[in-house]
Scaffold this active site. Sequence first.
Site, PDB file in Angstrom:
ATOM      1  N   HIS A 114      39.256  48.178  31.667  1.00 17.92           N
ATOM      2  CA  HIS A 114      40.577  48.080  32.283  1.00 17.92           C
ATOM      3  C   HIS A 114      41.034  46.627  32.384  1.00 17.92           C
ATOM      4  O   HIS A 114      40.228  45.693  32.418  1.00 17.92           O
ATOM      5  CB  HIS A 114      40.573  48.728  33.666  1.00 17.92           C
ATOM      6  CG  HIS A 114      39.652  48.049  34.645  1.00 17.92           C
ATOM      7  ND1 HIS A 114      39.957  46.861  35.271  1.00 17.92           N
ATOM      8  CD2 HIS A 114      38.425  48.404  35.094  1.00 17.92           C
ATOM      9  CE1 HIS A 114      38.980  46.503  36.067  1.00 17.92           C
ATOM     10  NE2 HIS A 114      38.027  47.423  35.982  1.00 17.92           N
ATOM     11  N   GLU A 141      33.853  54.357  37.771  1.00 18.35           N
ATOM     12  CA  GLU A 141      33.124  53.220  38.308  1.00 18.35           C
ATOM     13  C   GLU A 141      31.878  53.641  39.082  1.00 18.35           C
ATOM     14  O   GLU A 141      31.749  54.774  39.539  1.00 18.35           O
ATOM     15  CB  GLU A 141      34.078  52.422  39.210  1.00 18.35           C
ATOM     16  CG  GLU A 141      33.508  51.172  39.826  1.00 18.35           C
ATOM     17  CD  GLU A 141      33.018  50.170  38.806  1.00 18.35           C
ATOM     18  OE1 GLU A 141      31.939  50.419  38.230  1.00 18.35           O
ATOM     19  OE2 GLU A 141      33.695  49.156  38.580  1.00 18.35           O
TER      20      GLU A 141
END
Length: 251
Positions: free
Chosen positions: A23, A135
């Site tokens: 990201h 994550e």
Amino acid sequence: MDTSAGTAMYPLHRCKTIHLVRHAQGVHNVEGETDHSAYMKPEFFDAQLTPLGWSQVDCLREHVKRCGLAEKVELVICSPLMRTMQTAVGVFGGENYTDGVSAPPLMVENAGNSGCSAISSLGSPPFLAVETCRERLIESDEDALWLPDVRETYESLAGRGMKFIDWLWTREEKEIVVVSHSGLLWHTLRLYSKECHPTVRHEVSKYFANCELRSLVLVDRSMLGSDSSSCNYPGKSPAELDLPSDEAYKN
């Protein structure tokens, strides 16, 4: 004869091209780069992209269009967190709306207080948010993938990443983008590259920068996939009656 060649061959239909993306810069990265403990703050769990992060998205979008990747991608998979979804949609989402053409937006205007315009689904590949590529830090006693008050170990993280990659073989697409997080990407690729030449291992598993794109070929060495080749040809005689060579040339 030396059978330990440095090259290898695999059937094309047992390979996929995987484009891995970390990201773009999130608000958590700004503070975390100077104080790593900041990543543990609850307010950073579902961090948004920064203005710099959106600029990184724009640059990567131009790159994938310029190199031709945008036209090849069949599926975009991302973590369900805001920063990965914003990156995925910002880079691989559709173009602006065209008069007379109606298409639902992939991202509404000002999503997450981003200040960005709506992003169209017009002409974009399918998008899929997948839990297993998210994550490491998850703090929820209702999450089936993590125990309450226990942070996932790095070994578990890498194992989850490998299971996610194996799951990609259940997909029919051959050109897939995965937008995920630095921890999952790094620990997973370290396992996959451990038997490679040191130079290749470094190239595959080095740490991802924000909004970095790295393209890899995934090879099915364990017969996980069951599809057959659409290009291979068995090599056989035509169905019609064979003629002697001199007669065939006359016709």
